[in-house]
Design a protein around this motif. Sequence first.
Motif, short mmCIF file in Angstrom:
data_model
loop_
_atom_site.label_atom_id
_atom_site.label_comp_id
_atom_site.label_asym_id
_atom_site.label_seq_id
_atom_site.Cartn_x
_atom_site.Cartn_y
_atom_site.Cartn_z
N ALA A 1 -1.64 4.81 8.30
CA ALA A 1 -2.81 3.94 8.13
C ALA A 1 -3.06 3.65 6.66
CB ALA A 1 -4.03 4.60 8.76
N GLN A 2 -2.91 4.66 5.82
CA GLN A 2 -3.10 4.45 4.39
C GLN A 2 -2.04 3.50 3.82
OE1 GLN A 2 -3.10 8.62 3.32
NE2 GLN A 2 -5.30 8.59 2.87
N LEU A 3 -0.80 3.64 4.26
CA LEU A 3 0.25 2.74 3.79
C LEU A 3 0.00 1.30 4.24
CD1 LEU A 3 3.46 4.93 4.25
CD2 LEU A 3 2.29 4.36 2.12
N ARG A 4 -0.51 1.12 5.45
CA ARG A 4 -0.84 -0.24 5.90
C ARG A 4 -1.96 -0.83 5.05
NH1 ARG A 4 0.01 2.13 11.07
NH2 ARG A 4 -2.25 2.49 11.33
N ALA A 5 -2.95 0.01 4.71
CA ALA A 5 -4.05 -0.48 3.87
C ALA A 5 -3.55 -0.85 2.48
CB ALA A 5 -5.14 0.60 3.78
N LEU A 6 -2.62 -0.08 1.96
CA LEU A 6 -2.06 -0.39 0.65
C LEU A 6 -1.23 -1.67 0.68
CD1 LEU A 6 -1.01 3.19 -0.51
CD2 LEU A 6 -2.95 1.83 -1.33
N ALA A 7 -0.49 -1.87 1.75
CA ALA A 7 0.28 -3.11 1.88
C ALA A 7 -0.65 -4.31 1.91
CB ALA A 7 1.15 -3.05 3.14
N ALA A 8 -1.77 -4.18 2.61
CA ALA A 8 -2.74 -5.27 2.67
C ALA A 8 -3.35 -5.53 1.30
CB ALA A 8 -3.84 -4.93 3.68
N ALA A 9 -3.39 -4.50 0.43
CA ALA A 9 -3.95 -4.66 -0.91
C ALA A 9 -2.90 -5.12 -1.92
CB ALA A 9 -4.56 -3.33 -1.37
N GLY A 10 -1.69 -5.38 -1.45
CA GLY A 10 -0.68 -5.93 -2.34
C GLY A 10 0.35 -4.95 -2.86
N PHE A 11 0.31 -3.70 -2.40
CA PHE A 11 1.30 -2.70 -2.84
C PHE A 11 2.54 -2.77 -1.95
CE2 PHE A 11 -2.72 -1.13 -4.42
CZ PHE A 11 -2.41 -0.65 -5.69
N ALA A 12 3.70 -2.51 -2.53
CA ALA A 12 4.96 -2.53 -1.79
C ALA A 12 5.62 -1.16 -1.84
CB ALA A 12 5.91 -3.57 -2.38
N ILE A 13 6.15 -0.69 -0.72
CA ILE A 13 6.87 0.58 -0.70
C ILE A 13 8.26 0.35 -1.30
CG2 ILE A 13 7.89 2.37 0.76
CD1 ILE A 13 5.62 1.95 2.72
N GLU A 14 8.56 1.03 -2.40
CA GLU A 14 9.86 0.91 -3.05
C GLU A 14 10.82 2.00 -2.59
OE1 GLU A 14 9.66 0.50 -7.28
OE2 GLU A 14 8.67 -1.47 -7.16
N THR A 15 10.36 3.22 -2.59
CA THR A 15 11.18 4.33 -2.09
C THR A 15 10.28 5.31 -1.37
OG1 THR A 15 10.97 5.67 -4.11
CG2 THR A 15 12.83 4.15 -3.99
N ARG A 16 10.87 6.00 -0.41
CA ARG A 16 10.15 7.06 0.29
C ARG A 16 11.08 8.27 0.36
NH1 ARG A 16 6.20 6.88 5.33
NH2 ARG A 16 6.13 9.11 5.82
N GLU A 17 10.61 9.40 -0.10
CA GLU A 17 11.41 10.63 -0.11
C GLU A 17 10.64 11.71 0.62
OE1 GLU A 17 13.85 10.19 -4.27
OE2 GLU A 17 11.72 10.67 -4.37
N ASP A 18 11.27 12.25 1.64
CA ASP A 18 10.64 13.30 2.44
C ASP A 18 11.10 14.65 1.95
OD1 ASP A 18 9.25 11.54 4.18
OD2 ASP A 18 11.16 11.09 5.15
N LEU A 19 10.14 15.46 1.54
CA LEU A 19 10.42 16.75 0.93
C LEU A 19 10.03 17.90 1.84
CD1 LEU A 19 9.27 14.59 -1.32
CD2 LEU A 19 9.57 16.49 -2.85
#
Length: 447
Positions: free
Chosen positions: A129-147
């Motif tokens: 949900a937070q990532l969807r909100a950020l996308a709506a605010a103009g942010f783009a996911i560049e990389t995702r690393e699962d630790l």
Amino acid sequence: MSRRSSSLAALLLTGAALAAGGAARAQLLPPLPVGGLPVSLPQAVRGMPVVGDLVRSLSPEERRAATVPSLDRLGVTSAVGELGRDALAELRRLRLAELVRGNPAALDMGPDGAPVRRGVLIAIDPTDAQLRALAAAGFAIETREDLGGLTSVTLGIPRNLSAKAAMKRLMAAAPGLAADYDHVYEPAGGTLLPVAAAALVGAAPPPMAAGRTIVMIDGGVAAHPSLAGAAIVQQGFAGPAQPTGHGTAVASLLVGRDRMFRGAAIGAKLYVADVYGGSPAAGSASAIVRALAWAASKKPDAISISLVGPSNLLLQRAVAILARRGIRMAAAVGNDGPAAPIMYPAAYTGVTAVTAVDARDRALPEAGRALRLDYAAPGSDMAAALPGRGYAKVRGTSFATPLVAARLAAATSGQALEREALKGSGRIGKGILCRTCRTDPKIVGAK
């Protein structure tokens, strides 16, 4: 120039998949041209009571030498310890501002004048949900690393926003999200300087048990005779590993061996995580975290970190994971003097904070202020390898850190390490480790 002056190995996937560049396995990088290393630093800082006078007193060449970070610098000036708080803060501000100015495509200025990677922010453990909100605010996911227990998402920020403005928009779009800038960390070193004090000739370094493994997080390591017989594997985390003077010196202090020169961890296997790729504008928190994950996969007896910078939430959480696993880490407190901001990762819980002493067991006056100071080690009046051939006189907490890491790797317990520590003068924490690990510059012809 004038003279005035679960595991973290499982955390980040594994090995090569984590790195931005390829591994130089079981070999050293080609040597740097020795003539390219800086050879002096202005002494104009000594005795300057007013910030404006200090800055105006430097020629353009001196100002650049005093303020531009370099991966090939192998010492700092003791005059830093004599500066007042304002002058010290001004020199540090100039150095960091010059780093950003010289790398406008890569760097932006974050809070408190700390350089950060331009165009990105780091979200930690975001929900969908937070990532969807950020996308709506103009942010783009560049990389995702699962630790494993920790997820890092690099977000491209909206065009024409500064890092600080983007952080405000992020917090408004996703309240409660753990996020930070991708801070850039400096090598805890300076320029080459002559060493005035006569170095003491110590006994051989304490023995290192067979089968030990040490990881150093630094710049890349160049070929050198003292490292020819060492077991070294390099991995790049900011592009392919590139040789640096700083990384070569630190590696030699760990596993170097060449006639009269002896490192503190001879016989240990050394893994080198290059977080710079030859550029002082690299060394970001995200690269260091990837390097830490790679380091953890090697099951090291100790990790040596001669880097300094501001606190960063992603780095703090990664360090905490390693500390919970019992992985020992040593980090430098820096060389910006006792009035400087507290530096990280040395100040994090679970990291052994390292300062440096001279040949007379006195704390270096330019050593940084520490939230918690654990141990000191020789960091002056000593020699370390130059890329290619020969040795340099080195000075700074960068060069004490690998010596403490060597003793962390060899120690059977924390109590044994404390019993090993020797007395000295000044702020040296629990005492001096590896006192006999200093190589007299004279006996190896250090320049």
